[in-house]
Design a protein around this motif. Structure first.
Motif, PDB file in Angstrom:
ATOM      1  N   PRO A 192       0.829  -1.228   0.000  1.00  0.00           N
ATOM      2  CA  PRO A 192       0.000   0.000   0.000  1.00  0.00           C
ATOM      3  C   PRO A 192       0.855   1.267   0.000  1.00  0.00           C
ATOM      4  O   PRO A 192       0.530   2.257  -0.680  1.00  0.00           O
ATOM      5  N   LEU A 193       1.966   1.236   0.762  1.00  0.00           N
ATOM      6  CA  LEU A 193       2.830   2.410   0.801  1.00  0.00           C
ATOM      7  C   LEU A 193       3.460   2.663  -0.567  1.00  0.00           C
ATOM      8  O   LEU A 193       3.526   3.810  -1.030  1.00  0.00           O
ATOM      9  N   LEU A 194       3.884   1.589  -1.251  1.00  0.00           N
ATOM     10  CA  LEU A 194       4.533   1.751  -2.557  1.00  0.00           C
ATOM     11  C   LEU A 194       3.550   2.296  -3.590  1.00  0.00           C
ATOM     12  O   LEU A 194       3.926   3.118  -4.437  1.00  0.00           O
ATOM     13  N   GLU A 195       2.278   1.856  -3.523  1.00  0.00           N
ATOM     14  CA  GLU A 195       1.286   2.363  -4.468  1.00  0.00           C
ATOM     15  C   GLU A 195       1.031   3.853  -4.252  1.00  0.00           C
ATOM     16  O   GLU A 195       0.859   4.615  -5.211  1.00  0.00           O
ATOM     17  N   GLN A 196       1.004   4.265  -2.985  1.00  0.00           N
ATOM     18  CA  GLN A 196       0.811   5.694  -2.699  1.00  0.00           C
ATOM     19  C   GLN A 196       2.006   6.531  -3.156  1.00  0.00           C
ATOM     20  O   GLN A 196       1.840   7.628  -3.694  1.00  0.00           O
ATOM     21  N   VAL A 197       3.200   5.997  -2.957  1.00  0.00           N
ATOM     22  CA  VAL A 197       4.405   6.726  -3.410  1.00  0.00           C
ATOM     23  C   VAL A 197       4.404   6.851  -4.925  1.00  0.00           C
ATOM     24  O   VAL A 197       4.730   7.901  -5.486  1.00  0.00           O
ATOM     25  N   ARG A 198       4.042   5.774  -5.631  1.00  0.00           N
ATOM     26  CA  ARG A 198       4.018   5.810  -7.096  1.00  0.00           C
ATOM     27  C   ARG A 198       3.014   6.838  -7.600  1.00  0.00           C
ATOM     28  O   ARG A 198       3.253   7.520  -8.606  1.00  0.00           O
ATOM     29  N   ALA A 199       1.876   6.945  -6.910  1.00  0.00           N
ATOM     30  CA  ALA A 199       0.877   7.913  -7.338  1.00  0.00           C
ATOM     31  C   ALA A 199       1.399   9.341  -7.252  1.00  0.00           C
ATOM     32  O   ALA A 199       0.947  10.223  -7.999  1.00  0.00           O
ATOM     33  N   THR A 200       2.344   9.565  -6.351  1.00  0.00           N
ATOM     34  CA  THR A 200       2.893  10.915  -6.186  1.00  0.00           C
ATOM     35  C   THR A 200       4.120  11.139  -7.059  1.00  0.00           C
ATOM     36  O   THR A 200       4.250  12.169  -7.737  1.00  0.00           O
ATOM     37  N   THR A 201       5.051  10.194  -7.071  1.00  0.00           N
ATOM     38  CA  THR A 201       6.329  10.397  -7.775  1.00  0.00           C
ATOM     39  C   THR A 201       6.337   9.843  -9.183  1.00  0.00           C
ATOM     40  O   THR A 201       7.267  10.123  -9.943  1.00  0.00           O
ATOM     41  N   LEU A 202       5.340   9.027  -9.558  1.00  0.00           N
ATOM     42  CA  LEU A 202       5.250   8.395 -10.884  1.00  0.00           C
ATOM     43  C   LEU A 202       6.409   7.457 -11.162  1.00  0.00           C
ATOM     44  O   LEU A 202       6.694   7.126 -12.318  1.00  0.00           O
ATOM     45  N   ALA A 203       7.073   7.012 -10.120  1.00  0.00           N
ATOM     46  CA  ALA A 203       8.196   6.083 -10.288  1.00  0.00           C
ATOM     47  C   ALA A 203       7.720   4.660 -10.024  1.00  0.00           C
ATOM     48  O   ALA A 203       6.934   4.401  -9.098  1.00  0.00           O
ATOM     49  N   GLY A 204       8.194   3.720 -10.855  1.00  0.00           N
ATOM     50  CA  GLY A 204       7.894   2.316 -10.605  1.00  0.00           C
ATOM     51  C   GLY A 204       8.847   1.759  -9.561  1.00  0.00           C
ATOM     52  O   GLY A 204      10.067   1.911  -9.666  1.00  0.00           O
TER      53      GLY A 204
END
Length: 549
Positions: free
Chosen positions: A137-149
């Motif tokens: 869940p944390l990684l999905e939230q980070v990706r939504a902000t930084t657009l990094a995979g």
């Protein structure tokens, strides 16, 4: 000539002013600088490293969170694999620090695209999979902000946590950056990327670029590797970066262009003023205005100052040369007028009264014509000698003084010109003059002494030198000497007190010209009360004597 300089040619085409040239050069330099930065891809390097730095920062945080999650369930001393790669970046004195520095460049060769990985043939390590599941869940939230995979892999390269659920359980073990990270070494690579059509607009959120930055960071616990964090993001393109910052860049560009324009105008004014002054100076020289013979005041630039001084010197030399030519032409015409008038008068008398003249009268008139013709011949010959002396080109040469003086004295005694005596001369003394030039000058001085002092005149040749300064070869006679009134004119062309004895007044002028070509000179020495004769000196620098070892 003045009209050609002062008035512009009607067919002269328009040319740019000096300030325009400076402005064009400044703008061209500005554009070349920007083009050069683009050519060497400095800005591209900065954009790639900026993306790499962002991924490193995100990966370090994710690695720390994953390690904290995993450390609650594993035995730290035995879990994972032993780190076998050294840390690739310099470690400071503080052992707690492990810096990771950006290292990618736009010129690096990109690897193949990171397409959807294949499912893993081996199951994921259960403890790592549990920690990754809690991290998703944390990684999905980070990706939504930084657009990094973001991918988290266990010690075998199996994805146990991801910002994209569809890649869970796949294997990244075949990727070079993951292999290096599982050996305990941070790794960054460039990978090719297929640009999508919707990426093309400059204002779009996606980054329209053909490469992707991939960063793999090891999850370390002491000297053991517990897994790795793999991050990927496309860097910003140069065009989109410029578009995103277009207002600031435009303002900065306008300021720089304005600064270049102002500097160009200032440079044009600083250089243009003395250039216009130089043009004014040349026009003044063309019309013989006295202002043209003075250098330009405050020319600012050293080269322009040298040019102005050279122009002033050239103008002065041309003026002096013109005055010399005028004076010389007047003297020549005067010297030629007298014998020509005498010849013309004698010829008219012979033509009109030859029949009534006695043979003695005719012979006297013919003798006068012959004498005047011979004088004209001597004048022409001496003028040719003066022209050769004025145009003489100096060539490196040297002459030993003692043998030349002895030879000249012997020749004068044999020819009955004068009684010449030579004082002792330093052995080996040499002067930087051709032997024939020094011999001609000294012979001219000896014959002048005979011409003015009579058959019984005595001539003494001596060398005077203090060992440090120039050498003087002195020619002194015991004749009547030179009056004070004549001493000031003795070197003037055509001045002579022996015109009735065939003197032309050009001998000393020719001697001076020949010596001047070799950096030497001819001087009239002051009269001595106890010695009423005349004394001349040939002045030249001695040739250094090389010491033999």
């Amino acid at each position: 000539m003045a009209s050609a300089i002062d008035s512009p040619s009607p067919s002269r085409r328009a040319r740019p002013r000096l300030w325009m040239v400076f402005a064009a050069v400044g703008v061209a330099g500005f554009m070349l600088t920007l083009g050069g930065l683009s050519f060497v891809r400095v800005y591209d390097d900065q954009l790639i490293r900026q993306t790499e730095s962002e991924l490193i920062a995100q990966g370090a945080v994710v690695a720390q969170v994953f390690r904290e999650q995993l450390s609650e369930a594993v035995h730290a001393e035995t879990y994972g694999r032993v780190r076998i790669s050294p840390w690739p970046f310099p470690i400071p004195d503080d052992k707690r620090l492990k810096p990771i520095l950006p290292s990618l460049k736009a010129s690096d060769v990109p690897l193949p695209p990171d397409e959807t990985p294949a499912p893993s043939r081996v199951p994921a390590e259960p403890l790592a999979q549990g920690a990754g599941t809690r991290l998703n869940p944390l990684l999905e939230q980070v990706r939504a902000t930084t657009l990094a995979g973001i991918r988290v892999v266990d010690t075998e390269g199996v994805v146990v946590g991801s910002s994209s659920p569809e890649v869970l359980g796949t294997s990244l073990a075949d990727r070079p950056e993951v292999q290096r990270a599982l050996r305990g070494e941070p790794a960054s690579v460039l990978r090719r990327r297929y640009a999508e059509p919707e990426d093309t607009p400059l204002a779009s959120l996606s980054r329209d670029t053909g490469i992707r930055v991939s960063v793999a960071l090891p999850v370390l616990m002491g000297d053991r590797v517990w897994g790795a964090v793999v991050l990927a993001r496309t860097p910003m393109t140069f065009a989109k970066a410029v578009y995103a910052d277009r207002w600031n860049l435009s303002a900065t560009g306008l300021v720089l262009v304005g600064a270049v324009a102002l500097m160009s105008l200032a440079a044009g004014a600083l250089v243009g003023r003395p250039v216009r002054a130089l043009v004014k100076q040349t026009r003044a020289i063309a019309v013989s205005d006295p202002s043209g013979f003075e250098p330009v005041a405050r020319p600012v630039v050293a080269e322009l100052a040298e040019l102005s001084e050279a122009l002033a010197g050239m103008a002065t030399a041309l003026r002096d040369r013109n005055q010399y030519i005028r004076s010389f032409a007047a003297n020549v015409s005067h010297e030629f007028k007298t014998p020509l008038a005498s010849i013309q008068g004698a010829v008219e008398l012979l033509r009109d009264s030859a029949d009534v003249m006695s043979p003695e009268q005719r012979a006297r008139f013919l003798a006068n014509v012959d004498a005047d013709a011979r004088r004209l011949t001597r004048l022409v010959q001496r003028l040719l000698e003066l022209a050769r002396a004025d145009s003489m080109t100096a060539t490196p040469s040297r002459v030993e003084v003692a043998p030349l003086l002895e030879s000249l004295a012997a020749r004068a005694r044999v020819d009955g010109v004068a009684d010449v005596h030579v004082a002792p001369v330093p052995t080996g003394l040499q002067l930087p003059l051709p032997a024939e030039v020094l011999d001609d000058v000294l012979w001219q001085l000896v014959t002048n002494a005979r011409q003015h002092g009579g058959e019984t005149v005595r001539v003494d040749l001596a060398v005077e030198s203090d060992g440090a300064g120039p050498v003087r070869v002195v020619v002194r006679d015991n004749g009547r000497g030179i009056s004070e009134a004549n001493r000031a004119r003795i070197f003037d062309a055509f001045f002579t007190t022996a015109r009735e004895r065939g003197g032309t007044g050009l001998g000393l002028t020719i001697a001076q010209s020949m010596l001047r070509a070799f950096g030497a000179g001819l001087e009239l020495l002051p009269a001595q009360p106890q010695d009423p004769g005349a004394a001349f000196a040939v002045v030249a620098a001695p040739v250094p004597v090389l010491q033999r070892k």
